[in-house]
Every structure is written in structure tokens, then in C-alpha cells.
Design an enzyme around this catalytic site. Structure first.
Site, short mmCIF file in Angstrom:
data_model
loop_
_atom_site.label_atom_id
_atom_site.label_comp_id
_atom_site.label_asym_id
_atom_site.label_seq_id
_atom_site.Cartn_x
_atom_site.Cartn_y
_atom_site.Cartn_z
N GLU A 138 0.98 -1.20 0.06
CA GLU A 138 -0.41 0.25 -0.05
C GLU A 138 1.07 1.31 0.03
OE1 GLU A 138 -4.45 1.77 2.35
OE2 GLU A 138 -2.79 0.73 3.54
N HIS A 204 -6.21 5.73 -2.00
CA HIS A 204 -5.21 6.73 -2.00
C HIS A 204 -4.89 8.01 -3.58
CE1 HIS A 204 -4.32 6.31 1.99
NE2 HIS A 204 -4.05 4.77 1.37
N ASP A 257 -16.69 -0.23 9.98
CA ASP A 257 -16.64 -0.56 11.21
C ASP A 257 -17.07 0.51 11.87
OD1 ASP A 257 -15.51 2.02 10.58
OD2 ASP A 257 -13.55 1.46 11.46
N ILE A 259 -17.14 3.42 11.17
CA ILE A 259 -16.45 4.84 11.21
C ILE A 259 -15.78 5.41 10.02
CG2 ILE A 259 -14.55 6.05 13.00
CD1 ILE A 259 -15.06 3.86 14.71
N ASP A 283 -8.08 -3.76 8.08
CA ASP A 283 -7.38 -2.06 7.68
C ASP A 283 -6.43 -1.86 9.25
OD1 ASP A 283 -5.36 0.18 6.51
OD2 ASP A 283 -6.88 0.91 6.21
N LEU A 316 -8.47 9.65 10.24
CA LEU A 316 -8.67 8.60 10.61
C LEU A 316 -7.45 7.50 9.95
CD1 LEU A 316 -11.98 7.54 9.40
CD2 LEU A 316 -11.35 7.64 12.36
#
Length: 394
Positions: A138, A204, A257, A259, A283, A316
Site C-alpha cells: 500500500e 489513495h 466499523d 467509523i 485495515d 483516521l
């Protein structure tokens, strides 16, 4: 127990590849699934070790987490065998039996160290823990505009030659790469990944909808953590998100999640993408399974409370989500079935990683990667290649 004996999980609901058996059993012998059937079909053998439960217990294939950085104070970027061993030993507690050791944007030296370590570990790992089935690179080939928690100082343009060096260092075990295809040389790297049977994932990324289309033409087939670190949906520019909804060529990761995206957005994604293309991921960071506090992520302090991991500025920074909670949350948010969950946690990642001949479903001849859930969908037992790797304490 005799190492030559078979394990029979008896009188359970078995979610096999082609059907769900309400009063079923499954037999594990020499790391493989050797029988699946209804209980009246079972013929006991002298060395059979029978675990009798009840049909409220559900047997599903082990989860394959294609995007996980760390757990239990270990991280793939630590670059040590002990870190990966800790991850592999802990993951069966949440029903994960295989995973991609996931790196992050760091200096070339730090990335290469992690890749060398993971490649060597994959070659030498034993069968009693969750299996590292490859590496997810990543970054650092991502967009500075969509860095998220990836350190901007180490972001660089996609580079085929550098990737070739890293793949060699990893012993050929890089299976998935998150990149921003709109960056210089992004399409060239995407094409190279496709040619060498590595999954090219858009993440990203500030790509427009049309640029995602070009990336798909070049070979991209995956989206990294939907909603996060990408150009969002706009009625005149659908962006990466719109492409994830509409392009059937793409498998799509999601962190459920509640969130990283609100429950309603999980449902919206599920309704658009369906269990045919969605892959549940965690993740997660080293802070998972640990107490609240401050932990390291790529040299950055991450503050963890009961549910959330953030950088100092509130960004986050990965999750502390357990796969078993991802399953419960997804069923709650979307009203999907456990059969759908099996697709999103096991079948789809196995197909995407070209592992479906050995993993991703309960079928005779496949690896005995098996999770037993109780009536509350808690993990009761996890078997990694036929070995009991986790059992819930009473």
C-alpha cells in the site's frame, strides 16, 4: 489427539460452496476437507475425533483479510519474523485464517526491509497459524492529495523499475498493490502488474471516473478501502467512488466499523456493489487487541480509544476492527445473509488472489481453513489447515 486422526465437526449448519446444510457435518483430514454431508450420511471411523455441537452453530470458511497492517502490538512494517508470527497467531481469534501482510508508505529502505522479511516468512511459515498468502504493497505510489494517514514525505510517483526490485526482494510474493493510476507512470505500472499477475488496486487516488476507466483498461481490478483516500461522488464527476459502484470489473474493499463510513453508507455501497464484488477488510493497526493508548504507525503517533484510531490532527489512521465484528456489523447495516458474508470474507478475496482452487469455500479437497460461529456469531473455534488454532474459553 492422534496426528493421523480426522476431526469431525458434527451436527452443525455447514455453509459449503454450493449449499447450506442445516444438520450437517464436515471432516478434516491431513490439513484438507475430506467430507461434507448431512449427519445421517456420516460413517464413524475408529480414529475419528468428533466434536458434536448443535445446528445453531455455523461452520464457514476462514476469512482472508487482504488489507491488514498489524495486530496485538505487531506490524508488517516492523520487518521481523516475530511480528508476522504474532499477527498469524492472533488472527484466528477473530476468524481470519489467511491474510496479506500489508506495508505502508515509508522510506524505500523501510519498505524493502519489510518486503524481504515477509517474503522469507512466507517461505518458512508453519501450518498452525493464520497463513500469510502474500503481501499487499500500500503506497508509496499514491496521490499526495489523498494521502490519508500515509506519510506525505515518502510518497513517490509509480515506478516500474523500483517495483521490480521490490518484487525480487519479496521473493515474488507481492500479490496486490495500491496505487494512484492518475499519477505519472501510473498506467504503465498498472499494466506491468496485470502482466505479472499482481492485482492492481486503485487507492489513495484522485482519479476521475474516466481515469479509472483508463486504469481498468490497463488492468486495474480492485478498489482499496472504499470511500477513504479517494475522489468522492459528484453529480458531474463520479470519481473513484462512482466507478466502484458502476464498474463490474472491480472488486471493492470496505471497512465496516461504522467509523470509516457511516452504517448508511455501508448499506448504500452494498446495495450498489452487492456481495458479488465486495470484500470485507479490517485495515487494522498494531493497536488491535490492545488497550487504549498511543501507538506507532509508520513513525507517526496514533491515538486509540475504544473504537477509533487517529493521527494528532484527527485523520483516521487505519482501524482496530476485528473481522468477526466486521461480519456482525455488515449483517446489521445491510441485512445481508451469512451466505453473502462468506462471499465477501472468503470467496471473493480467494478469487481475486487466484487462490480459489484451495481456499475461499468449504469444498472437499480444499484447505481445512474453517471457522465455527455460535448463535451470536462469535468465533467458537478456528482451524487453520486442519489444526485447531483458536478455541473460545467458557
Amino acid at each position: 489427539m492422534d496426528t493421523h486422526s480426522s476431526i469431525i465437526i458434527y451436527n452443525v449448519t455447514v455453509y459449503s460452496e454450493n449449499q447450506t446444510l442445516k444438520n450437517g457435518y464436515i471432516k478434516l483430514t491431513n490439513k484438507k476437507i475430506t467430507e461434507i454431508g448431512e449427519i445421517h450420511q456420516y460413517v464413524r471411523q475408529p480414529k475419528d475425533h468428533v466434536i458434536e455441537l448443535s445446528p445453531s452453530y455455523k461452520v464457514i470458511p476462514g476469512a482472508i483479510d487482504v488489507h491488514i497492517h498489524g495486530i496485538n502490538n505487531a506490524d508488517a512494517m516492523d520487518g521481523t519474523a516475530e511480528a508476522l508470527k504474532t499477527m498469524a497467531r492472533t488472527l484466528p481469534k477473530e476468524g481470519t485464517t489467511s491474510f496479506l501482510a500489508t506495508t505502508m508508505t515509508q522510506s524505500n529502505e523501510a519498505v524493502e526491509k519489510a518486503l524481504c522479511n515477509a517474503g522469507a516468512y512466507i517461505e518458512e511459515q508453519t501450518s498452525t497459524d493464520a497463513e500469510v498468502v502474500g503481501i499487499h504493497l500500500e503506497g508509496p505510489f499514491i496521490s499526495p492529495k489523498r494521502a490519508g494517514a500515509q506519510p506525505p514525505t515518502h510518497i513517490q510517483d509509480p515506478n516500474v523499475a523500483l517495483f521490480q526490485e521490490w518484487q525480487k526482494a519479496a521473493g515474488g510474493h507481492i500479490k496486490l498493490v495500491t496505487l494512484a493510476p492518475e499519477q505519472p507512470n501510473g498506467l504503465a505500472l498498472t499494466s506491468y502488474l496485470k502482466e505479472t499477475n499482481v492485482v492492481a488496486s486503485i487507492g489513495h487516488s484522485d482519479s476521475t471516473y474516466d481515469q479509472v476507466g483508463e486504469a481498468i483498461e490497463a488492468g486495474a481490478s480492485h478498489i482499496t478501502h472504499l470511500y477513504n483516500g479517494m475522489r468522492g461522488l459528484h453529480h458531474r464527476e463520479p470519481g473513484v467512488l462512482g466507478a466502484a459502484y458502476l464498474r463490474d470489473e472491480l472488486f471493492v474493499e470496505l471497512i465496516t466499523d461504522g467509523i470509516h463510513c457511516r452504517p448508511e453508507m455501508v448499506k448504500l455501497a452494498y446495495d450498489q456493489i452487492t456481495s458479488e464484488r465486495m470484500i470485507l477488510i479490517t485495515d487494522s493497526l498494531r493497536a488491535k487487541w490492545l488497550k487504549n493508548g498511543t501507538y506507532d504507525l509508520g513513525g507517526q503517533p496514533v491515538h486509540v480509544n475504544d473504537t477509533t484510531a487517529t493521527l494528532a490532527d484527527g485523520t483516521l489512521a487505519g482501524s482496530i476492527l476485528k473481522m468477526n465484528d466486521a461480519i456482525k456489523n455488515t449483517m446489521s447495516f445491510t441485512n445481508c445473509s451469512l451466505e453473502d458474508i462468506v462471499k465477501m470474507t472468503a470467496e471473493n478475496p480467494a478469487k481475486q488472489l487466484n487462490l480459489f482452487d484451495t481456499k475461499g469455500s468449504l469444498k472437499i479437497g480444499k484447505d481445512a481453513d474453517i471457522v465455527v460461529l455460535n448463535e451470536n456469531l462469535d468465533v467458537e473455534m478456528t482451524f487453520c489447515r486442519g489444526t485447531l488454532s483458536f478455541q473460545k474459553e467458557d
